[in-house]
Motif scaffolding. Structure first.
Motif, PDB file in Angstrom:
ATOM      1  N   ASP A 116      -5.805   8.367   9.792  1.00 32.37           N
ATOM      2  CA  ASP A 116      -6.689   7.921  10.870  1.00 32.37           C
ATOM      3  C   ASP A 116      -7.992   8.702  10.748  1.00 32.37           C
ATOM      4  O   ASP A 116      -8.066   9.877  11.104  1.00 32.37           O
ATOM      5  N   LEU A 117      -9.023   8.062  10.244  1.00 31.56           N
ATOM      6  CA  LEU A 117     -10.294   8.724   9.945  1.00 31.56           C
ATOM      7  C   LEU A 117     -11.378   8.369  10.955  1.00 31.56           C
ATOM      8  O   LEU A 117     -12.569   8.422  10.649  1.00 31.56           O
ATOM      9  N   ASN A 118     -10.973   8.028  12.168  1.00 37.23           N
ATOM     10  CA  ASN A 118     -11.916   7.521  13.155  1.00 37.23           C
ATOM     11  C   ASN A 118     -12.504   8.628  14.029  1.00 37.23           C
ATOM     12  O   ASN A 118     -11.921   9.703  14.175  1.00 37.23           O
ATOM     13  N   ALA A 119     -13.665   8.324  14.610  1.00 37.50           N
ATOM     14  CA  ALA A 119     -14.375   9.291  15.453  1.00 37.50           C
ATOM     15  C   ALA A 119     -13.770   9.275  16.855  1.00 37.50           C
ATOM     16  O   ALA A 119     -14.279   8.615  17.768  1.00 37.50           O
TER      17      ALA A 119
ATOM     18  N   ALA B   2      -9.603   2.310  17.361  1.00 39.71           N
ATOM     19  CA  ALA B   2      -8.705   3.204  16.631  1.00 39.71           C
ATOM     20  C   ALA B   2      -7.259   3.060  17.098  1.00 39.71           C
ATOM     21  O   ALA B   2      -6.335   2.953  16.275  1.00 39.71           O
ATOM     22  N   TYR B   3      -7.041   3.070  18.398  1.00 40.53           N
ATOM     23  CA  TYR B   3      -5.672   2.998  18.913  1.00 40.53           C
ATOM     24  C   TYR B   3      -5.051   1.637  18.612  1.00 40.53           C
ATOM     25  O   TYR B   3      -3.874   1.558  18.226  1.00 40.53           O
ATOM     26  N   SER B   4      -5.824   0.565  18.758  1.00 35.72           N
ATOM     27  CA  SER B   4      -5.267  -0.769  18.522  1.00 35.72           C
ATOM     28  C   SER B   4      -4.918  -0.967  17.049  1.00 35.72           C
ATOM     29  O   SER B   4      -3.932  -1.650  16.727  1.00 35.72           O
TER      30      SER B   4
ATOM     31  N   ALA C 123      -6.242  11.289  19.190  1.00 44.22           N
ATOM     32  CA  ALA C 123      -5.500  11.453  17.935  1.00 44.22           C
ATOM     33  C   ALA C 123      -4.038  11.795  18.207  1.00 44.22           C
ATOM     34  O   ALA C 123      -3.127  11.283  17.548  1.00 44.22           O
ATOM     35  N   GLN C 124      -3.796  12.635  19.191  1.00 43.38           N
ATOM     36  CA  GLN C 124      -2.426  12.999  19.537  1.00 43.38           C
ATOM     37  C   GLN C 124      -1.667  11.824  20.146  1.00 43.38           C
ATOM     38  O   GLN C 124      -0.465  11.656  19.899  1.00 43.38           O
ATOM     39  N   ASN C 125      -2.366  11.006  20.930  1.00 40.57           N
ATOM     40  CA  ASN C 125      -1.724   9.794  21.467  1.00 40.57           C
ATOM     41  C   ASN C 125      -1.323   8.842  20.345  1.00 40.57           C
ATOM     42  O   ASN C 125      -0.255   8.217  20.388  1.00 40.57           O
ATOM     43  N   ILE C 126      -2.185   8.727  19.345  1.00 43.43           N
ATOM     44  CA  ILE C 126      -1.867   7.881  18.192  1.00 43.43           C
ATOM     45  C   ILE C 126      -0.685   8.470  17.425  1.00 43.43           C
ATOM     46  O   ILE C 126       0.225   7.748  17.012  1.00 43.43           O
ATOM     47  N   ALA C 127      -0.677   9.785  17.261  1.00 40.12           N
ATOM     48  CA  ALA C 127       0.425  10.428  16.541  1.00 40.12           C
ATOM     49  C   ALA C 127       1.755  10.188  17.231  1.00 40.12           C
ATOM     50  O   ALA C 127       2.795  10.042  16.573  1.00 40.12           O
ATOM     51  N   SER C 128       1.743  10.130  18.560  1.00 41.50           N
ATOM     52  CA  SER C 128       2.989   9.921  19.295  1.00 41.50           C
ATOM     53  C   SER C 128       3.601   8.558  18.997  1.00 41.50           C
ATOM     54  O   SER C 128       4.817   8.379  19.107  1.00 41.50           O
TER      55      SER C 128
ATOM     56  N   SER D  25       0.823  -1.212   0.000  1.00 41.94           N
ATOM     57  CA  SER D  25       0.000   0.000   0.000  1.00 41.94           C
ATOM     58  C   SER D  25       0.857   1.261   0.000  1.00 41.94           C
ATOM     59  O   SER D  25       1.916   1.312   0.619  1.00 41.94           O
ATOM     60  N   ASN D  26       0.361   2.281  -0.674  1.00 42.93           N
ATOM     61  CA  ASN D  26       0.954   3.616  -0.586  1.00 42.93           C
ATOM     62  C   ASN D  26       0.257   4.460   0.473  1.00 42.93           C
ATOM     63  O   ASN D  26       0.859   5.367   1.056  1.00 42.93           O
ATOM     64  N   TYR D  27      -1.018   4.163   0.689  1.00 43.11           N
ATOM     65  CA  TYR D  27      -1.823   4.858   1.691  1.00 43.11           C
ATOM     66  C   TYR D  27      -2.625   3.793   2.448  1.00 43.11           C
ATOM     67  O   TYR D  27      -3.099   2.820   1.848  1.00 43.11           O
ATOM     68  N   ILE D  28      -2.792   4.003   3.750  1.00 45.05           N
ATOM     69  CA  ILE D  28      -3.673   3.146   4.533  1.00 45.05           C
ATOM     70  C   ILE D  28      -4.677   4.032   5.250  1.00 45.05           C
ATOM     71  O   ILE D  28      -4.302   4.998   5.932  1.00 45.05           O
ATOM     72  N   LEU D  29      -5.946   3.704   5.090  1.00 50.87           N
ATOM     73  CA  LEU D  29      -7.031   4.439   5.728  1.00 50.87           C
ATOM     74  C   LEU D  29      -7.579   3.591   6.875  1.00 50.87           C
ATOM     75  O   LEU D  29      -7.984   2.444   6.666  1.00 50.87           O
ATOM     76  N   SER D  30      -7.578   4.147   8.076  1.00 50.26           N
ATOM     77  CA  SER D  30      -8.157   3.467   9.234  1.00 50.26           C
ATOM     78  C   SER D  30      -9.571   3.977   9.435  1.00 50.26           C
ATOM     79  O   SER D  30      -9.780   5.157   9.744  1.00 50.26           O
TER      80      SER D  30
END
Length: 335
Positions: A103-106, A76-78, A112-117, A64-69
């Motif tokens: 990351d397109l999740n609600a 989301a985190y898992s 979102a910042q925790n995931i970015a870390s 993949s070049n892009y992955i959409l969650s």
């Protein structure tokens, strides 16, 4: 010779994921997923949509070049940690070819910042915070006076790597997916989604309680008549949302918790008991989450699946069934 198009991975293929996949495939893109841990129904749904099934997350990353969650908020985190683990196990080379992870999740901005870390020390993966506002993409049926066209939700993104600037088809993907990049920071896109969903899904919970209570009082037809006469737009929106809600209720429980966190952390609506008493907050969206938890876990409506609906096809049936299940639960709780 036509230029090579990017390959898009999607996790997972629910109603929204399949709609996005259909839109991408209609525009010539190859879409992949790993559904090895999902139900046979999900796997068949992917195959029927011409989505290629891969056996592992490692294979998904390598191809993949892009992955959409696009998963329920609770996952989301898992999913992000799965992608990170698979990246370390994969054999793909990333020189001048970063993997974009959308990351397109609600979820709340802090989630979102925790995931970015998780990805902060991995330049080969470029994270974009995102949110989807609207229904799944859908191709309209052509008519004698109008050709077929796609309904598209708004996909808002934020972060330091605008999709429009991605080297492989970034601008084209941004156009096809109706993407709006609203900030260079991680968090604003999720925050916008939370604010929108608080009004939309909060309203549905209010409508459910109002219709169920009116039905038990024997005045539901009168409520509907007054809504139609005095606030027709609100009445129509209530009835549409009530019918569409049951198969999604399980997803919305965690989403309401994410909204509650957003309102507390960023809006200043604290949920401390002493502050509730002086009017600064209250467990508003935690209560909304409890409404959806009841539907998901304590009613037959909660067993419904999108595309396979059998009950709750009218607002009256939704109200009646919720009322009966509430009464049954009340009787069972009596000593």
């Amino acid at each position: 010779m036509a230029a090579k198009l990017a390959t898009i991975g999607i996790l997972s293929i629910g109603d929204m994921g399949r709609g996005i996949a259909n839109l991408l495939i209609a525009n010539g893109y190859k879409v992949l997923t790993n559904a090895s841990d999902r139900s046979r129904d999900t796997q068949n749904r992917a195959r029927s949509a011409s989505i290629a099934l891969l056996p592992t997350d490692e294979a998904l990353i390598e191809q993949s070049n892009y992955i959409l969650s696009v998963v329920p908020p609770r996952d989301a985190y898992s999913i992000a940690t799965r992608i990170l683990a698979a990246f370390h196990e994969s054999h793909r080379r990333y020189e001048n070819n970063p993997l974009y992870f959308l990351d397109l999740n609600a979820i709340s901005p802090s989630t979102a910042q925790n995931i970015a870390s998780l990805f902060s020390a991995i330049p080969a993966i470029r994270l974009l915070d995102g949110g989807i506002i609207g229904h799944p993409p859908k191709l309209s049926s052509p008519s004698p006076t109008s050709p077929s066209s796609w309904y598209k939700p708004s996909i808002v993104l934020s972060g330091p790597y605008p999709l429009q600037d991605a080297p492989l088809n970034g601008a084209d993907l941004a156009s096809i997916l109706n993407i709006k990049h609203i900030s260079s920071d991680i968090g604003p896109a999720s925050g916008l989604k939370m604010c929108f969903a608080s009004m939309n899904k909060g309203f549905t919970a209010i409508a459910l309680q109002a219709y169920t209570t009116a039905e038990k009082l024997g005045v539901l037809p009168e409520l509907q008549a007054h809504l139609k006469e005095y606030t027709p737009a609100i009445g129509a929106a209530a009835e549409k949302s009530l019918v569409g809600m049951p198969p999604k209720a399980y997803r919305w429980v965690a989403e309401m918790e994410e909204i509650a966190s957003t309102m507390e952390e960023y809006g200043g609506f604290s949920y401390r008991e002493d502050e509730v008493k002086c009017g600064r907050g209250g467990d508003l969206f935690k209560g909304v989450g409890d409404v959806y938890r009841f539907v998901a876990e304590e009613t037959e409506l909660g067993k419904e699946k999108v595309g396979q609906r059998k009950i709750g096809m009218t607002p009256e049936d939704v109200a009646r069934r919720c009322g009966e299940d509430l009464e049954r639960g009340r009787r069972q709780s009596l000593p």
